[in-house]
Design an enzyme around this catalytic site. Structure first.
Site, PDB file in Angstrom:
ATOM      1  N   VAL A  61       0.476  -1.066   0.359  1.00 55.68           N
ATOM      2  CA  VAL A  61      -0.057  -0.046   0.155  1.00 55.68           C
ATOM      3  C   VAL A  61       0.680   1.666  -0.061  1.00 55.68           C
ATOM      4  CG1 VAL A  61      -1.480   1.445   1.302  1.00 55.68           C
ATOM      5  CG2 VAL A  61      -1.365  -1.010   1.258  1.00 55.68           C
ATOM      6  N   HIS A 118      10.926   5.442  -2.550  1.00 52.92           N
ATOM      7  CA  HIS A 118       8.258   5.536  -2.703  1.00 52.92           C
ATOM      8  C   HIS A 118       8.005   4.600  -1.456  1.00 52.92           C
ATOM      9  CE1 HIS A 118       4.529   5.800  -5.534  1.00 52.92           C
ATOM     10  NE2 HIS A 118       4.373   6.013  -4.270  1.00 52.92           N
ATOM     11  N   MET A 119       7.790   5.423  -0.555  1.00 48.76           N
ATOM     12  CA  MET A 119       7.732   4.458   1.147  1.00 48.76           C
ATOM     13  C   MET A 119       6.142   3.753   0.718  1.00 48.76           C
ATOM     14  SD  MET A 119       5.575   7.128   2.745  1.00 48.76           S
ATOM     15  CE  MET A 119       4.449   6.067   2.949  1.00 48.76           C
ATOM     16  N   HIS A 120       6.342   2.838   0.931  1.00 49.98           N
ATOM     17  CA  HIS A 120       5.029   1.821   1.166  1.00 49.98           C
ATOM     18  C   HIS A 120       5.322   0.230   2.084  1.00 49.98           C
ATOM     19  CE1 HIS A 120       8.214  -0.070  -0.772  1.00 49.98           C
ATOM     20  NE2 HIS A 120       8.031  -0.962  -0.649  1.00 49.98           N
ATOM     21  N   PHE A 121       3.716   0.412   2.845  1.00 48.59           N
ATOM     22  CA  PHE A 121       3.327  -0.472   3.368  1.00 48.59           C
ATOM     23  C   PHE A 121       3.181  -1.661   2.936  1.00 48.59           C
ATOM     24  CE2 PHE A 121       1.386   2.979   5.788  1.00 48.59           C
ATOM     25  CZ  PHE A 121       1.905   2.643   7.234  1.00 48.59           C
TER      26      PHE A 121
END
Ligand SMILES: [Zn+2]
Length: 169
Positions: A61, A118-121
């Site tokens: 996400v 690009h940060m994401h969970f």
């Protein structure tokens, strides 16, 4: 780590996707949701399947905006991201019946981030015994279901607007 039975991996290798391309940023491929394994793309955040999953049902996400830091997100983006994480967990519960989840972020290369810029969970569903099984097999990941099959099982649920109690419409 080796991946057993991973036909999608060959497709990935054969596609001429450049290593420096951000998997979360569409570039010219805005319409190619299916080939990018996008389950939902909102105005502020998106959900996609991890092409190199730790386990079946491993989702990513991310905010739509290409940002590295949590602190770079607006309040709205942060709220939307958490809503998207919540939706993803609820949908995985419905479709795959996991007994638990690992939900988290790897910030920075040293922490294991594959796509650092690009940060994401990561949302990783867990079942009793999956760990033991993987330990027995050592460094081998077992993905019992083809990733595209899982994609098509999950997709209809992401199209439901009111998947969370109380709805969000
Ligand atoms: Zn990006």
């Amino acid at each position: 780590m080796k991946v057993l039975w991973a036909p999608w991996r060959m497709e990935y290798i054969l596609s001429d996707q450049k290593a420096e391309e951000c998997i979360f940023c569409p570039g010219d491929n805005r319409d190619m949701d299916r080939s990018r394994l996008i389950l939902q793309a909102g105005d502020l955040s998106m959900v996609m399947m991890n092409r190199f999953p730790y386990i079946n049902g491993h989702l990513l996400v991310a905010p739509v905006r290409h940002v590295r830091e949590l602190a770079s997100l607006s309040q709205d983006e942060r709220a939307d991201l958490l809503t998207m994480v919540t939706r993803s967990v609820e949908i995985l519960k419905k479709v795959m019946n996991p007994e638990g989840f690992n939900v988290g972020m790897n910030l920075g290369k040293v922490a294991g981030a594959g796509v650092e810029a690009h940060m994401h969970f990561h949302i990783v569903p867990r079942w009793n015994g999956d760990n033991n099984y993987m330990t027995v097999l050592g460094e081998v990941r077992v993905i019992p279901e083809h990733i595209e099959e899982t994609y098509h099982r999950l997709l209809p649920y992401f199209k439901e607007v009111n998947i969370l109690d109380g709805g969000e419409e």
